[in-house]
Every structure is written in structure tokens, then in C-alpha cells.
Scaffold this motif. Structure first.
Motif, mmCIF file in Angstrom:
data_model
loop_
_atom_site.group_PDB
_atom_site.id
_atom_site.type_symbol
_atom_site.label_atom_id
_atom_site.label_comp_id
_atom_site.label_asym_id
_atom_site.label_seq_id
_atom_site.Cartn_x
_atom_site.Cartn_y
_atom_site.Cartn_z
ATOM 1 N N ALA A 10 0.611 -1.211 -0.109
ATOM 2 C CA ALA A 10 -0.023 0.190 -0.031
ATOM 3 C C ALA A 10 0.912 1.440 -0.008
ATOM 4 O O ALA A 10 0.450 2.152 -0.717
ATOM 5 N N SER A 11 2.018 1.211 0.410
ATOM 6 C CA SER A 11 2.910 2.231 0.512
ATOM 7 C C SER A 11 3.497 2.820 -0.758
ATOM 8 O O SER A 11 4.360 3.625 -0.876
ATOM 9 N N ILE A 12 3.779 1.695 -1.747
ATOM 10 C CA ILE A 12 4.254 2.089 -2.868
ATOM 11 C C ILE A 12 3.543 3.186 -3.626
ATOM 12 O O ILE A 12 2.788 3.131 -3.815
ATOM 13 N N ARG A 13 4.721 4.031 -4.301
ATOM 14 C CA ARG A 13 4.344 5.173 -5.010
ATOM 15 C C ARG A 13 5.070 5.237 -5.919
ATOM 16 O O ARG A 13 6.590 5.282 -5.966
ATOM 17 N N ALA A 14 4.603 5.413 -7.204
ATOM 18 C CA ALA A 14 5.540 5.481 -8.368
ATOM 19 C C ALA A 14 4.675 6.672 -9.274
ATOM 20 O O ALA A 14 3.482 6.521 -9.292
ATOM 21 N N ASN A 15 5.517 7.500 -9.729
ATOM 22 C CA ASN A 15 4.790 8.704 -10.373
ATOM 23 C C ASN A 15 5.096 8.740 -11.790
ATOM 24 O O ASN A 15 5.926 9.442 -12.369
ATOM 25 N N PRO A 16 4.412 7.911 -12.551
ATOM 26 C CA PRO A 16 5.250 7.800 -14.108
ATOM 27 C C PRO A 16 4.449 9.042 -14.783
ATOM 28 O O PRO A 16 3.532 9.763 -14.350
ATOM 29 N N SER A 17 5.182 9.330 -15.850
ATOM 30 C CA SER A 17 4.869 10.639 -16.709
ATOM 31 C C SER A 17 3.738 10.095 -17.686
ATOM 32 O O SER A 17 3.457 8.746 -17.714
ATOM 33 N N ALA A 18 2.698 10.932 -18.105
ATOM 34 C CA ALA A 18 1.741 10.483 -18.928
ATOM 35 C C ALA A 18 2.318 9.526 -20.110
ATOM 36 O O ALA A 18 1.724 8.576 -20.544
ATOM 37 N N LYS A 19 3.507 9.774 -20.675
ATOM 38 C CA LYS A 19 4.015 8.895 -21.865
ATOM 39 C C LYS A 19 4.526 7.522 -21.075
ATOM 40 O O LYS A 19 4.308 6.470 -21.878
ATOM 41 N N GLU A 20 4.696 7.335 -19.970
ATOM 42 C CA GLU A 20 5.120 6.206 -19.152
ATOM 43 C C GLU A 20 3.998 5.401 -18.703
ATOM 44 O O GLU A 20 4.053 4.357 -18.215
ATOM 45 N N TYR A 21 2.829 6.101 -18.294
ATOM 46 C CA TYR A 21 1.814 5.360 -17.576
ATOM 47 C C TYR A 21 1.466 3.994 -18.045
ATOM 48 O O TYR A 21 1.247 3.236 -17.046
ATOM 49 N N TYR A 22 1.426 3.830 -19.384
ATOM 50 C CA TYR A 22 0.904 2.398 -19.548
ATOM 51 C C TYR A 22 2.364 1.422 -20.054
ATOM 52 O O TYR A 22 2.265 0.441 -20.634
ATOM 53 N N GLU A 23 3.374 1.931 -19.490
ATOM 54 C CA GLU A 23 4.695 1.008 -19.612
ATOM 55 C C GLU A 23 4.362 -0.123 -18.489
ATOM 56 O O GLU A 23 3.688 -0.108 -17.644
ATOM 57 N N GLU A 24 4.955 -1.114 -18.850
ATOM 58 C CA GLU A 24 4.597 -2.464 -18.258
ATOM 59 C C GLU A 24 4.852 -2.669 -16.782
ATOM 60 O O GLU A 24 4.095 -3.016 -16.159
ATOM 61 N N GLY A 25 5.901 -2.039 -16.502
ATOM 62 C CA GLY A 25 6.278 -2.119 -15.114
ATOM 63 C C GLY A 25 5.231 -1.367 -14.115
ATOM 64 O O GLY A 25 4.874 -1.540 -13.307
ATOM 65 N N ARG A 59 5.737 -9.831 -6.959
ATOM 66 C CA ARG A 59 5.528 -8.995 -8.235
ATOM 67 C C ARG A 59 5.828 -7.523 -8.054
ATOM 68 O O ARG A 59 6.549 -6.782 -9.095
ATOM 69 N N ALA A 60 5.135 -6.638 -7.007
ATOM 70 C CA ALA A 60 5.675 -5.401 -6.867
ATOM 71 C C ALA A 60 7.121 -4.903 -6.939
ATOM 72 O O ALA A 60 7.680 -3.979 -7.476
ATOM 73 N N THR A 61 7.928 -5.870 -6.108
ATOM 74 C CA THR A 61 9.351 -5.587 -6.152
ATOM 75 C C THR A 61 10.079 -5.701 -7.355
ATOM 76 O O THR A 61 11.054 -5.182 -7.762
ATOM 77 N N ALA A 62 9.552 -6.855 -7.990
ATOM 78 C CA ALA A 62 10.194 -7.019 -9.458
ATOM 79 C C ALA A 62 9.879 -5.734 -10.187
ATOM 80 O O ALA A 62 10.608 -5.259 -11.011
ATOM 81 N N ALA A 63 8.774 -5.161 -10.160
ATOM 82 C CA ALA A 63 8.232 -4.021 -11.108
ATOM 83 C C ALA A 63 9.184 -2.649 -10.578
ATOM 84 O O ALA A 63 9.591 -1.898 -11.258
ATOM 85 N N LEU A 64 9.157 -2.535 -9.233
ATOM 86 C CA LEU A 64 10.216 -1.426 -8.490
ATOM 87 C C LEU A 64 11.711 -1.589 -9.065
ATOM 88 O O LEU A 64 12.098 -0.463 -9.253
ATOM 89 N N ARG A 65 12.058 -2.991 -9.272
ATOM 90 C CA ARG A 65 13.601 -2.923 -9.755
ATOM 91 C C ARG A 65 13.307 -2.463 -11.015
ATOM 92 O O ARG A 65 14.445 -1.970 -11.552
ATOM 93 N N TRP A 66 12.159 -2.583 -12.180
ATOM 94 C CA TRP A 66 12.191 -2.675 -13.237
ATOM 95 C C TRP A 66 12.317 -0.870 -13.322
ATOM 96 O O TRP A 66 12.884 -0.290 -14.232
ATOM 97 N N VAL A 67 11.328 -0.136 -12.375
ATOM 98 C CA VAL A 67 11.535 1.338 -12.496
ATOM 99 C C VAL A 67 12.884 1.757 -12.228
ATOM 100 O O VAL A 67 13.369 2.794 -13.012
ATOM 101 N N LYS A 68 13.480 1.442 -11.221
ATOM 102 C CA LYS A 68 14.844 1.733 -10.802
ATOM 103 C C LYS A 68 15.975 1.504 -11.928
ATOM 104 O O LYS A 68 16.704 2.488 -12.187
ATOM 105 N N SER A 69 15.693 0.382 -12.745
ATOM 106 C CA SER A 69 16.717 0.105 -13.732
ATOM 107 C C SER A 69 16.374 1.073 -14.969
ATOM 108 O O SER A 69 17.274 1.513 -15.578
#
Length: 168
Positions: A12-27, A83-93
Motif C-alpha cells: 500500500a505504501s508503493i508510490r510511483a509517479n510515471p509521466s503521461a508517456k510512461e503510464y502504460y509501460e509494463e512495469g 511482483r511489486a518488488t520486481a516492478a520496482l526494480r524495473w522502475v529503478k533500472s
């Protein structure tokens, strides 16, 4: 139950703020799905069955149902956590590749590798891996595991609708 709640709080504490262009990126889509599923899991009520609570056999049945419900919820929360931690690694990478720049053709090979890594990590999150991680953690701290349902029982409970089914 504490483990379940800790996993829920983390997700619940996960916060990721993608831009409008990134919003539909898989991660980012994986992250949003994990948060929504975690919130739904947390809000799902425990289904109790009526009956006399002073009957010892009825109490045992009720306790078994509580243990099963807690095990299923924890299992599903652990799956979402992985799954969430894998996606967060994707965001960082992805951020490392882009280094604050707009995405351009020179980034594409590295971004494809980051996407492939995410997909491989998500594919590796199997029911068996989730169960092994939970049992290993429990054993390491000396928790009593005799009454815990097996992986097969958890899978049946999920597929029978005794708990909302988990995402892909």
C-alpha cells in the motif's frame, strides 16, 4: 497475520509517479495492479459460519478455517509483494538507463533488456517459489508449521473461490 499485514502495508505504501508517456509501460501497470489487488485482499472479509461456539469440535473447525484463510491471504500477499518488488526494480533500472533524459532510439536496446528482465522475474514467481519463501522464513524463526495448509490446499482454496483469485 502480522506477516500478512506487513506485506499489505508495504504494498500500500508503493508510490510511483510515471509521466503521461510512461503510464502504460509494463512495469507501472504491474505496480498499479499489485496495489489494487492488495487493497482488495485487505478489504475482503473473513466468511464465518454460524454454529455453537461452545462445542469443541465446532471451535476446531472454526480455528482451522481461520488458519486456512490467513494462509491464503498471506500467500496471495507474498505473491503480490514479489511482483511489486520486481516492478520496482524495473522502475529503478529504467531510471538508470534514461538518466533523467527523454527516451530516444539510443535507449531502446537497454530498455528492452530491462523489460526482458522484468518479464523473466515475473515468470519466476511461481506458487512453488512463493510457498518455499514463506516456509523458509517461518522455519528460520521457529514458527509452528504443522497446522498450515499445504500448497495444494492453498491452490484449491483459491481456485474454489474461498479467496479471491490472484492475478497473473
Amino acid at each position: 497475520m502480522d506477516d500478512f499485514r506487513n506485506l499489505q502495508d508495504y504494498i500500500a505504501s508503493i508510490r510511483a509517479n510515471p509521466s503521461a508517456k510512461e503510464y502504460y509501460e509494463e512495469g507501472y501497470m504491474v505496480l498499479r495492479r499489485c496495489v489494487v489487488e492488495a487493497q482488495a485482499l485487505l478489504l475482503q472479509p473473513f466468511q464465518t459460519q454460524g454454529g455453537a461456539r461452545d462445542d469443541e469440535e465446532q471451535n476446531k473447525v472454526h480455528l482451522r478455517r481461520i488458519i486456512q484463510d490467513a494462509a491464503v491471504r498471506r500467500f496471495r500477499a507474498q505473491t503480490l509483494f514479489l511482483r511489486a518488488t520486481a516492478a520496482l526494480r524495473w522502475v529503478k533500472s529504467r531510471a538508470v538507463v534514461l538518466q533523467g533524459q527523454e527516451c530516444h532510439a539510443g535507449h531502446l536496446p537497454a530498455l528492452q533488456q530491462v523489460k526482458n528482465t522484468l518479464r523473466a522475474e515475473l515468470a519466476s514467481i511461481t506458487d512453488q517459489r512463493v510457498e518455499l519463501s514463506l516456509r523458509a522464513a517461518d522455519s528460520a524463526v521457529g514458527k509452528w508449521l504443522q497446522e498450515d495448509p499445504s500448497l495444494g490446499q492453498i491452490q484449491r482454496l483459491i481456485s474454489n473461490g474461498n479467496a479471491q483469485s490472484h492475478g497473473p
